[in-house]
Design an enzyme around this catalytic site. Structure first.
Site, mmCIF file in Angstrom:
data_model
loop_
_atom_site.group_PDB
_atom_site.id
_atom_site.type_symbol
_atom_site.label_atom_id
_atom_site.label_comp_id
_atom_site.label_asym_id
_atom_site.label_seq_id
_atom_site.Cartn_x
_atom_site.Cartn_y
_atom_site.Cartn_z
ATOM 1 N N HIS A 137 0.861 -1.184 0.000
ATOM 2 C CA HIS A 137 0.000 0.000 0.000
ATOM 3 C C HIS A 137 0.895 1.231 0.000
ATOM 4 O O HIS A 137 1.603 1.498 0.976
ATOM 5 C CB HIS A 137 -0.905 -0.001 1.227
ATOM 6 C CG HIS A 137 -2.077 0.931 1.115
ATOM 7 N ND1 HIS A 137 -1.948 2.296 1.184
ATOM 8 C CD2 HIS A 137 -3.406 0.673 0.928
ATOM 9 C CE1 HIS A 137 -3.143 2.850 1.060
ATOM 10 N NE2 HIS A 137 -4.050 1.887 0.900
ATOM 11 N N THR B 15 -8.456 9.345 4.022
ATOM 12 C CA THR B 15 -8.274 8.113 3.258
ATOM 13 C C THR B 15 -7.116 8.325 2.287
ATOM 14 O O THR B 15 -6.607 9.435 2.125
ATOM 15 C CB THR B 15 -9.539 7.769 2.438
ATOM 16 O OG1 THR B 15 -9.714 8.778 1.435
ATOM 17 C CG2 THR B 15 -10.771 7.719 3.311
ATOM 18 N N HIS C 167 -10.388 20.858 -51.070
ATOM 19 C CA HIS C 167 -10.204 19.452 -51.465
ATOM 20 C C HIS C 167 -8.795 19.208 -52.013
ATOM 21 O O HIS C 167 -8.570 18.249 -52.751
ATOM 22 C CB HIS C 167 -11.242 19.022 -52.515
ATOM 23 C CG HIS C 167 -12.619 19.511 -52.216
ATOM 24 N ND1 HIS C 167 -13.465 18.871 -51.341
ATOM 25 C CD2 HIS C 167 -13.300 20.612 -52.651
ATOM 26 C CE1 HIS C 167 -14.606 19.540 -51.258
ATOM 27 N NE2 HIS C 167 -14.525 20.601 -52.042
ATOM 28 N N SER D 158 17.274 12.155 -45.540
ATOM 29 C CA SER D 158 17.026 10.753 -45.871
ATOM 30 C C SER D 158 18.351 10.016 -45.860
ATOM 31 O O SER D 158 19.369 10.534 -46.322
ATOM 32 C CB SER D 158 16.363 10.629 -47.252
ATOM 33 O OG SER D 158 16.395 9.294 -47.708
ATOM 34 N N ARG E 83 -16.539 4.297 -5.649
ATOM 35 C CA ARG E 83 -15.209 4.181 -6.248
ATOM 36 C C ARG E 83 -14.889 2.742 -6.595
ATOM 37 O O ARG E 83 -15.402 1.813 -5.974
ATOM 38 C CB ARG E 83 -14.120 4.743 -5.332
ATOM 39 C CG ARG E 83 -13.281 3.736 -4.568
ATOM 40 C CD ARG E 83 -11.808 4.141 -4.484
ATOM 41 N NE ARG E 83 -11.221 4.243 -5.805
ATOM 42 C CZ ARG E 83 -9.965 4.654 -6.052
ATOM 43 N NH1 ARG E 83 -9.181 5.012 -5.063
ATOM 44 N NH2 ARG E 83 -9.491 4.708 -7.259
ATOM 45 N N SER F 261 -6.902 3.601 -11.225
ATOM 46 C CA SER F 261 -5.611 4.061 -10.729
ATOM 47 C C SER F 261 -4.461 3.804 -11.693
ATOM 48 O O SER F 261 -3.740 4.733 -12.080
ATOM 49 C CB SER F 261 -5.315 3.400 -9.384
ATOM 50 O OG SER F 261 -4.061 3.815 -8.897
ATOM 51 N N ARG G 234 -2.652 6.959 -13.904
ATOM 52 C CA ARG G 234 -1.281 7.382 -13.617
ATOM 53 C C ARG G 234 -0.412 7.293 -14.870
ATOM 54 O O ARG G 234 0.638 7.930 -14.951
ATOM 55 C CB ARG G 234 -0.682 6.580 -12.461
ATOM 56 C CG ARG G 234 -0.242 5.192 -12.750
ATOM 57 C CD ARG G 234 0.498 4.589 -11.557
ATOM 58 N NE ARG G 234 -0.343 4.506 -10.370
ATOM 59 C CZ ARG G 234 0.132 4.374 -9.134
ATOM 60 N NH1 ARG G 234 1.435 4.334 -8.918
ATOM 61 N NH2 ARG G 234 -0.691 4.283 -8.107
#
Length: 477
Positions: A79, A104, A152, A282, A322, A327, A331
């Site tokens: 965690h 949290t 065009h 090139s 959620r 996650s 990220r």
């Protein structure tokens, strides 16, 4: 460079060091610690038993992050937030008991994401404004230079080189408006708990609703924001990421369109992107001057536009308060979208700043098609001399077809003027016909449109942002 493992080209080749730092681990974890300090200060100011000594201890270690301690702890607990709470507590033994109090993981994770996206938007805004400035200068410089218009990608009524550049500029101006709107609307998540109900704060503050109402505004002010989102689940709505990345994708679309036009013009040898003295176009064809930077703009821009689908789909598929399937995706997609558009804008600055215009080639192509564009004026001149408009229209249609056939089938020069001069129906001399070939007669209000657009739309923006003008880009390859 590590040659034995993959590294992102966004870091190695395209994005600036400044943008890379915004999304770096150091920046993220320093922001986490700033947020923990803001939370502790707020809780202390609202009456919780937190001391000045604890706050000062947290501030003393806000930047010297013990990454290795956090890394080892994460192997154990799996965690990231709790690993950094632990690592911060190791450095701050007096304060470790109040770190992350009532919060949290999303308190630090989501608020940091908003802060980083805000900084990234402000960073690319500087470059976007400078692209607009460079394009405006180019448009003004060439506002009166007639060039063949295309619809065009077929020859059409003439415009001017500067007028064409205003089309690119206007797209970027719209992007700036979108960026400013979204940037101005961003809010923090605040601290709302596991399902957004702030239940933990009811416990901490003994059900004092008036005090709890002060938490989010105080955190927002300490972090430099005007407000927090009024409601949330555990996370802020992932719609926010969608809005942000749509702005980024919009800039990419504008850059892509401009780069395509430049690539086509370089094929026509009318306008050319910068080409360094020792640059190789090139590996096989030494004479080539490929529009490599414009091609790179298009290439990376496509990535950015597609990347914007990631947050949109993530936003659409979140469950209730959620889920964690956002996650890993966000990220990657948010950070890399910003790194990519940073590289695109650097390329745009570099290309527009060094665009080369070949006016003789432009004039030659325009003059080869102008007799067709001038037929209506020629017909009106012949009517003034007594000709029949309907008869003249039919004659000029047939002669135009004949001249077009000579060009396309036999590779001859456009001889429409000679054909008209030889046709007694028109009664016009070669000199009179040549006088009708002034390209400026056929560009309409192009020059005036450029001047009005710059005066009314662009210059006020540049004046309002004059303190950030003058940015030049360095590109790695």
């Amino acid at each position: 460079m590590n040659y034995d493992k993959y590294t992102s080209p966004l870091s190695e080749r395209y994005a600036s060091k400044e943008m890379q730092y915004i999304f770096s681990p150091e920046k993220k974890f320093r922001t986490w610690r700033r947020l923990w300090i803001a939370l502790a200060e707020t809780e202390k100011e609202l009456g919780l038993n937190i001391t000045d000594e604890q706050i000062e201890e947290l501030k003393a270690h806000k930047d010297d992050i013990n990454f290795e301690v956090a890394k080892e702890k994460e192997k154990e607990v799996r965690h990231d937030v709790m690993s950094h709470v632990y690592a911060y507590g190791v450095q701050c033994p007096k304060a470790k008991g109040i770190i992350h109090l009532g919060a949290t993981s999303c308190y630090v994770g989501d608020n940091t994401d908003i802060i980083l996206m805000s900084e990234a938007l402000r960073f690319i805004r500087v470059k976007l404004v400078n692209v607009i400035a460079e394009l405006a200068a180019f448009a003004d410089r060439y506002k009166a230079l007639p060039t063949l218009g295309f619809t065009h990608f077929q020859p059409a009524q003439p415009t001017t080189v500067g007028k064409r550049a205003t089309l690119w500029t206007q797209d970027f101006l719209m992007d700036l408006e979108d960026l400013d709107y979204v940037l101005g609307s961003l809010k923090l998540l605040g601290s709302k708990g596991t399902t957004g109900t702030q239940a933990s704060f009811l416990e901490l503050f003994d059900g004092d609703q008036e005090t709890i109402d002060k938490i989010d505004p105080m955190i927002a002010e300490k972090m430099g924001f005007s407000a927090c989102y009024p409601v949330s689940g555990q996370t802020y709505s992932r719609k926010v990421d969608t809005r942000v990345m749509n702005v980024v994708a919009g800039i990419a679309a504008s850059a892509h369109k401009m780069s395509n036009d430049i690539r086509l013009l370089q094929h026509l040898k009318e306008v050319e992107e910068p080409f360094e003295k020792s640059q190789i176009g090139s590996s096989a064809m030494a004479y080539k001057r490929n529009p490599m930077r414009s091609e790179r703009i298009a290439s990376i821009s496509r990535y950015v536009m597609i990347d914007a689908l990631n947050p949109a789909i993530t936003s659409a598929t979140q469950w209730f308060e959620r889920t964690l399937d956002d996650s890993a995706n966000k990220r990657i997609s948010v950070a890399e979208g910003f790194l990519a558009i940073d590289g695109v804008l650097d390329l745009c600055l570099n290309v527009v700043d060094g665009l080369v215009v070949y006016d003789k080639v432009i004039q030659k192509r325009l003059m080869s098609e102008l007799p067709f564009m001038a037929t209506e004026n020629i017909m009106m001149d012949a009517v003034k001399k007594g000709g029949d408009r309907q008869e003249l229209h039919e004659r000029i249609r047939r002669l135009s077809m004949e001249a077009g056939r000579n060009v396309k089938k036999y590779g001859l020069d456009n001889n429409l003027l000679e054909l008209i001069a030889a046709d007694e129906t028109f009664g016009l001399t070669p000199e009179e016909l040549t006088a009708a070939m002034d390209p400026s007669k056929y560009t309409g209000r192009a020059r005036l449109q450029v001047e009005k657009f710059l005066e009314d739309c662009v210059n006020p923006v540049l004046e309002a942002n004059r303190d950030i003008l003058g940015v030049k880009a360095e590109i790695n390859v």
